[in-house]
Design a protein around this motif. Structure first.
Motif: not given
Length: 266
Positions: A106-109, A208-212, A217-219, A233-235
């Motif tokens: 799940a990417m930028n989910s 992605g650290s810069e995802d608006h 924090a949501v993931q 897991e989460h990266i």
């Protein structure tokens, strides 16, 4: 029993179509995988047609999306790896909870029901839809500036404009409003999953650290909701915006998540 997955299912999110996976489709096909990138019901047409006829978008429902993807997965001989981006990340979680897939990413989910973390940048990104309850019955697009803030804030202006013209479509306001109200309505809503499901396939959250629009924090919160014994897991990737699948360096991420999925696939 286990077998190595030979199929990858890519699930797109809102404001885009399966076209947003075009580079990943070729990348994985070149590695020998069969790749499916199903559109939502009615999304068999191209971006240009959906922009011209947004009624197709307003007719879409979450159960309809899930049913269509599940129907395609049922036709496969072995469980696939399922990779979803944005709203597609939430749909990936639902598909895994329903027993589909050998592993999921799940990417930028977008969050599933029960995740209540709402960063301010997420509010700003979704405000074009949530500014009015009347948008629950509309397909709502983003301006180029709104797209830049929500999807491509780490891209150049030229890159952002080109991707906007190639990928952007309006989003279903009803589904977005429904996801907001899910935590305040009784009973299970469309994005509910069983966080205690021990039979669910392994799941990796990628941020992605810069995802608006869907910040890390949501993931992180979404991942912490899972209490099952199955791997979760989460990266996080530094410097990446929401449209991570199109940002420079996406190949490394595509390879990393595939390796993780193959290593954990059941």
């Amino acid at each position: 029993m286990t077998s190595t997955p030979d199929t990858i299912v890519l699930v797109h999110g809102f404001w885009v179509t399966p076209r947003s996976w075009e580079n990943w489709i070729t990348h994985y096909e070149n590695k020998g995988f069969r790749v499916l990138a199903p559109g939502y019901p009615g999304f068999e047409v191209e971006v240009e047609e959906l922009n011209a006829n947004p009624d197709i978008i307003t007719a879409v429902t979450v159960p309809g999306i899930i049913d269509k993807i599940e129907t395609q997965i049922k036709e496969l001989s072995t469980p696939p790896i399922i990779i979803g981006h944005s709203a597609g990340g939430a749909f990936t979680q639902i598909l895994l909870d329903h027993g589909y897939g050998a592993a999921g990413v799940a990417m930028n989910s977008a969050p599933t029901e029960g995740v209540k973390v709402v960063p301010l940048s997420q509010v700003k990104s979704t405000f074009p839809v949530l500014r009015s309850p009347a948008n629950r019955h509309k397909a709502v697009g983003l301006s180029l500036d709104e797209w830049k803030y929500a999807f491509t804030n780490t891209f150049t202006d030229e890159e952002s404009k080109a991707l906007y013209e190639r990928y952007h479509i309006p989003a279903n306001g009803g589904i977005l409003w429904g996801s907001v109200l899910a935590n305040f309505q009784p009973g299970h809503q469309d994005t509910w999953v069983d966080y205690h499901n021990d039979d669910r396939a392994p799941l990796l959250f990628v941020s992605g650290s810069e995802d608006h629009i869907m910040p890390p924090a949501v993931q992180r919160s979404n991942a912490k909701h899972y209490k099952s014994k199955t791997t979760t897991e989460h990266i996080e990737y530094e410097g990446y915006a929401h449209l991570l699948p199109a940002q420079k360096g996406w190949e490394q991420i595509a390879d990393t998540v595939l390796e993780w999925a193959l290593r954990h696939a059941r």
